[in-house]
Structures are given as structure tokens and as C-alpha cells.
Scaffold this motif. Structure first.
Motif, PDB file in Angstrom:
ATOM      1  N   UNK A 136      47.603  55.509  49.995  1.00  0.00           N
ATOM      2  CA  UNK A 136      47.674  55.074  48.741  1.00  0.00           C
ATOM      3  C   UNK A 136      46.415  54.870  48.110  1.00  0.00           C
ATOM      4  N   UNK A 137      45.361  55.343  48.544  1.00  0.00           N
ATOM      5  CA  UNK A 137      44.151  55.193  47.922  1.00  0.00           C
ATOM      6  C   UNK A 137      43.361  56.446  48.296  1.00  0.00           C
ATOM      7  N   UNK A 138      43.139  57.084  46.946  1.00  0.00           N
ATOM      8  CA  UNK A 138      42.285  58.436  47.264  1.00  0.00           C
ATOM      9  C   UNK A 138      40.955  58.360  47.698  1.00  0.00           C
ATOM     10  N   UNK A 139      40.767  59.176  48.745  1.00  0.00           N
ATOM     11  CA  UNK A 139      39.249  59.116  49.136  1.00  0.00           C
ATOM     12  C   UNK A 139      38.109  59.045  48.363  1.00  0.00           C
ATOM     13  N   UNK A 140      38.434  59.682  47.088  1.00  0.00           N
ATOM     14  CA  UNK A 140      37.529  59.908  46.087  1.00  0.00           C
ATOM     15  C   UNK A 140      36.944  58.547  45.433  1.00  0.00           C
ATOM     16  N   UNK A 141      37.733  57.583  45.647  1.00  0.00           N
ATOM     17  CA  UNK A 141      37.507  56.174  45.112  1.00  0.00           C
ATOM     18  C   UNK A 141      36.677  55.460  46.105  1.00  0.00           C
ATOM     19  N   UNK A 142      36.237  55.754  47.160  1.00  0.00           N
ATOM     20  CA  UNK A 142      35.275  55.267  48.029  1.00  0.00           C
ATOM     21  C   UNK A 142      33.736  55.549  47.658  1.00  0.00           C
ATOM     22  N   UNK A 143      32.628  54.925  48.167  1.00  0.00           N
ATOM     23  CA  UNK A 143      32.719  53.493  48.505  1.00  0.00           C
ATOM     24  C   UNK A 143      33.337  52.443  47.610  1.00  0.00           C
ATOM     25  N   UNK A 144      34.005  51.384  48.097  1.00  0.00           N
ATOM     26  CA  UNK A 144      34.831  50.421  47.308  1.00  0.00           C
ATOM     27  C   UNK A 144      34.553  49.110  47.980  1.00  0.00           C
ATOM     28  N   UNK A 145      34.288  47.996  47.198  1.00  0.00           N
ATOM     29  CA  UNK A 145      34.211  46.810  47.948  1.00  0.00           C
ATOM     30  C   UNK A 145      35.883  46.327  47.798  1.00  0.00           C
ATOM     31  N   UNK A 146      36.316  45.965  48.963  1.00  0.00           N
ATOM     32  CA  UNK A 146      37.651  45.568  49.207  1.00  0.00           C
ATOM     33  C   UNK A 146      37.942  43.896  48.560  1.00  0.00           C
ATOM     34  N   UNK A 147      39.276  43.663  48.800  1.00  0.00           N
ATOM     35  CA  UNK A 147      39.475  42.341  48.663  1.00  0.00           C
ATOM     36  C   UNK A 147      40.279  42.247  47.166  1.00  0.00           C
ATOM     37  N   UNK A 148      41.544  42.000  47.198  1.00  0.00           N
ATOM     38  CA  UNK A 148      42.439  41.847  46.170  1.00  0.00           C
ATOM     39  C   UNK A 148      42.538  40.501  45.400  1.00  0.00           C
ATOM     40  N   UNK A 149      42.436  39.602  46.126  1.00  0.00           N
ATOM     41  CA  UNK A 149      42.569  37.936  45.942  1.00  0.00           C
ATOM     42  C   UNK A 149      41.163  37.318  45.593  1.00  0.00           C
ATOM     43  N   UNK A 150      40.987  36.763  44.480  1.00  0.00           N
ATOM     44  CA  UNK A 150      39.743  36.184  44.399  1.00  0.00           C
ATOM     45  C   UNK A 150      39.912  34.738  43.509  1.00  0.00           C
ATOM     46  N   UNK A 151      39.041  33.778  44.039  1.00  0.00           N
ATOM     47  CA  UNK A 151      38.949  32.492  43.211  1.00  0.00           C
ATOM     48  C   UNK A 151      37.421  32.298  43.197  1.00  0.00           C
TER      49      UNK A 151
ATOM     50  N   UNK B 138      45.392  47.810  40.978  1.00  0.00           N
ATOM     51  CA  UNK B 138      44.952  46.304  41.840  1.00  0.00           C
ATOM     52  C   UNK B 138      43.575  46.321  41.951  1.00  0.00           C
ATOM     53  N   UNK B 139      43.191  45.121  41.859  1.00  0.00           N
ATOM     54  CA  UNK B 139      41.817  44.874  41.948  1.00  0.00           C
ATOM     55  C   UNK B 139      41.557  45.545  43.497  1.00  0.00           C
ATOM     56  N   UNK B 140      40.165  46.162  43.499  1.00  0.00           N
ATOM     57  CA  UNK B 140      39.841  47.023  44.865  1.00  0.00           C
ATOM     58  C   UNK B 140      40.348  48.482  44.725  1.00  0.00           C
ATOM     59  N   UNK B 141      41.070  48.716  43.644  1.00  0.00           N
ATOM     60  CA  UNK B 141      41.584  50.045  43.952  1.00  0.00           C
ATOM     61  C   UNK B 141      40.676  51.119  42.956  1.00  0.00           C
ATOM     62  N   UNK B 142      40.459  50.716  41.719  1.00  0.00           N
ATOM     63  CA  UNK B 142      39.709  51.348  40.790  1.00  0.00           C
ATOM     64  C   UNK B 142      38.166  50.596  40.376  1.00  0.00           C
ATOM     65  N   UNK B 143      38.331  49.243  40.795  1.00  0.00           N
ATOM     66  CA  UNK B 143      37.112  48.477  40.589  1.00  0.00           C
ATOM     67  C   UNK B 143      36.965  47.584  41.623  1.00  0.00           C
TER      68      UNK B 143
END
Ligand SMILES: NC(=O)c1ccc[n+]([C@@H]2O[C@H](COP(=O)([O-])OP(=O)(O)OC[C@H]3O[C@@H](n4cnc5c(N)ncnc54)[C@H](OP(=O)(O)O)[C@@H]3O)[C@@H](O)[C@H]2O)c1
Length: 329
Positions: free
Chosen positions: A54-69, A102-107
Motif C-alpha cells: 500500500x505504499x509505492x516505492x517512489x515515495x521513499x525515503x520517508x520518515x515513518x510514524x503516523x501518530x504524533x503529539x 495518512x501522515x508518513x505516506x506522502x509527507x
């Protein structure tokens, strides 16, 4: 700044593509805000990205992590609503925007000292909640909230079956359904997780075991391993809400049962900003709190992922990035 970056994908060795490295502090675009991350939490989504699902390789490198406070630029405690989308494009519902991410997909995501997000995605953390508790909420609890209250429309007194009690979404669904006055049955493969679910007020049932009555609603995130059981346990006219399929996507559909018993099968993904506000208010008002299995520093994130892969977790792992140089502790 220090960050956990997905640099490659591998279905059998997902952690080989996750690197801890120094990256530049993100610039702030107009309409966006920078947040100093205090805590994040791990989701299956992060693992799917590393496995290449569910995450195209072209979107890498990417900082992971969808939850943030963390703290916004004015020093306020904020939690990040994790869906970057337009309610207008989704007919008033961000989760229906075809371009949503979702956060970490395109940002870049939350496993870092700082992140930037659209300013509309920042919500104040209610004073009743700690930052670690709030870090568990956006993806898993937001998803569970929408499944129960928007999609299934549960009411006090409903009977709810939650599959896979130890999961992040599942443990949230158990606690939210109990908080709303439902009778909750929860399945798990692990005796310890069943004991925990019972401690929270649910009735524990070994995975696939007999549930003493037909239920009004089933919360499904396990998929193939529990789907047949979910349909069997549902009363005529009842609702299965499905938001995930950890054990496999294609169980037999059992269409005869679905039409003869007029069962409703509803998909659900994430939550809207309005639902996330509702979730935060519900937590503050009821005292319901997330289940934190443990907290770990960002430097040990590989170990945290391994615990998730091994099914060793009950509830969420909270991740703490280091404090940036010069920032207050
Ligand atoms: N649609 C959305 O917006 C959305 C949001 C969040 C998550 N999800 C999806 O929902 C799923 C769960 O996510 P999560 O973060 O809650 O994951 P998680 O914390 O890893 O939970 C998965 C749970 O599923 C159960 N499970 C896994 N394999 C199983 C098997 N073979 N047989 C029986 N039970 C099994 C386990 O429960 P026990 O150990 O208790 O048996 C496990 O705790 C994932 O597929 C994720 O991608 C979707």
C-alpha cells in the motif's frame, strides 16, 4: 535532527529498510505548522510501508510514524490529526477524499524530533490526558471511534464482539465500546491478553471460541483468521465493521449467510477531524484511557517493531524522540 527513515521495502525482512539517521529539520510551508514531537506510537501501517504494502516505492525515503503529539510553535500541547486531506474533495468527509494521505505516506511522519503538518490538523490535547496517552490516539483510536460510533452506530446496551483483543485498534474498540455502555466480547490467541481484556470489563473468548449470544456488531481488523467466526457470531441484521486484515485479505465471503441473515458489512478507514475532536472529548469526559504496553526511545525503534511483528504487544508502544539541542526537556 534524528529520525527513523524508511529507505527500502522488503516483504520478508521489513526492518532492513528502516534506518536511524540525521536529516534536516523540515521547513514550514504557508498554512502549515512545525511541531516538536514529544511522543509518537507504532501502528501496523508503519510495518506495511516497510513490507511494501500500500505504499509505492517512489515515495521513499520517508520518515515513518503516523501518530504524533508535541508542542506547536506557540508552545501549546497539540495532537496531530493524521489524515492530510480536503473535506471538500470528500463531500465533507476527509476520509472519502480520493487524494487523502495518512501522515508518513506522502509527507514525512512522526518518528523524528520535528514534523510539519497543515495547521488545521493540530488539535489541543485535553488537560486530562498525558502526552503519551494522546500519542496513542490518532490512528488506532480514531479508527476504532469511527468504526463504532459512525459506521456501526452503537448504542448503550448493544452487544459488541472485538476480534484480536491485543491489537491497537482492537484494544481501543474494547475500551470505547465499554465506555459507551456496550456489552463487549473480545477474542485473542493469548491467555494474557484475554485476562487483560477481562480486567478492562470485557468477556474474553479464545480466538474462534463460542460466544454466549449473537452480537449486534463485530469489530474486525484481523481478517482471514477470524472472518468466518465474525459472520457466525453476528445476529440477523447485525453489522460487521472491517478496518483491517492483518492475517489475510481474502477469506471465503459466505454470501449465503450474508444475504439470508441480512448482515451488513461496512468498511471503515481512519476518522474525520470532527470525529477526532469527539474522541478527545469522550476520553476527557469518561476517563477511558489507552492501553500503553510500554514506552521506548526512538533509538530502539527496531526492537519496538520486532515486538509488534512477534505479536508480543498488548496495546500501544509509545516512542520518544530525543530532546533537540537547546529545547526545554
Ligand atoms: N482502516 C484503517 O484506517 C486502519 C487503521 C488502523 C489499522 N488498520 C489495520 O488494522 C489492522 C490492525 O492494526 P493494529 O495497528 O491494531 O495492529 P496490531 O496492534 O498489530 O493488532 C493486530 C491484532 O490482530 C490479531 N491477529 C494478528 N494475526 C492473527 C491471526 N493469525 N489470528 C488471530 N488473530 C490475529 C492479534 O490479536 P491477538 O494477539 O490478541 O490474538 C493482534 O494483536 C492492521 O491490518 C492495520 O493495517 C486499519
Amino acid at each position: 535532527m534524528f529520525a527513523a527513515v524508511a529507505i527500502s521495502q522488503n516483504p520478508t525482512d521489513p526492518l532492513s529498510g528502516l534506518h536511524l539517521q540525521d536529516v534536516p529539520i523540515p521547513e514550514v510551508e504557508p498554512g502549515w505548522s512545525r511541531v516538536r514531537v514529544i511522543a509518537s506510537s507504532l501502528n501496523m501501517h508503519d510495518l506495511w510501508t516497510l513490507r511494501g504494502v500500500g505504499h509505492p516505492a517512489e515515495q521513499l525515503p520517508r520518515i515513518l510514524g503516523c501518530d504524533a503529539v508535541g508542542y506547536d510553535e506557540a508552545g501549546r500541547r497539540v495532537v496531530v490529526y493524521p489524515v492530510i486531506a480536503s473535506p471538500d474533495r470528500g463531500h465533507g468527509d476527509e476520509t472519502l477524499d480520493p487524494q487523502r494521505a495518512l501522515l508518513s505516506e506522502q509527507h514525512d511522519g512522526a518518528f523524528a524530533e520535528y514534523l510539519t503538518v497543515p495547521t488545521r490538523n493540530l488539535l489541543p490535547v485535553p488537560e486530562e490526558l498525558s502526552l503519551d496517552e494522546a500519542a496513542c490516539l490518532p490512528v488506532a483510536w480514531g479508527t476504532a471511534y469511527r468504526m463504532l460510533f459512525t459506521q456501526a452506530g452503537i448504542r448503550a446496551g448493544d452487544r459488541v464482539l472485538v476480534q484480536g483483543a491485543g491489537g491497537g485498534v482492537a484494544s481501543a474498540a474494547i475500551k470505547l465500546a465499554l465506555g459507551a455502555g456496550a456489552t463487549v466480547y473480545a477474542t485473542s490467541r493469548s491467555e494474557d491478553k484475554l485476562a487483560l481484556a477481562e480486567e478492562w470489563g470485557a468477556r474474553g473468548i479464545p480466538t474462534g471460541g463460542r460466544v454466549p449470544e449473537r452480537v449486534d456488531v463485530v469489530v474486525e481488523t484481523v481478517g482471514e483468521a477470524t472472518w468466518a467466526h465474525s459472520l457466525k457470531c453476528l445476529r440477523p441484521g447485525g453489522t460487521v465493521v472491517v478496518a483491517g486484515a492483518t492475517s489475510g485479505m481474502n477469506p471465503p465471503a459466505d454470501l449465503g449467510r450474508v444475504f439470508y441473515l441480512q448482515q451488513r458489512i461496512l468498511g471503515s478507514t481512519g476518522c474525520t477531524l470532527v470525529e477526532m475532536r469527539g474522541l478527545l472529548r469522550m476520553m476527557a469526559a469518561t476517563g477511558v484511557r489507552p492501553v500503553i504496553d510500554r514506552t521506548m526511545p526512538l533509538s530502539e525503534i527496531h526492537k519496538a517493531f520486532q515486538l509488534m511483528i512477534d505479536g508480543e504487544l498488548a496495546g500501544k508502544v509509545v516512542i520518544h524522540p530525543p530532546t533537540p539541542e537547546g529545547a526545554p526537556a
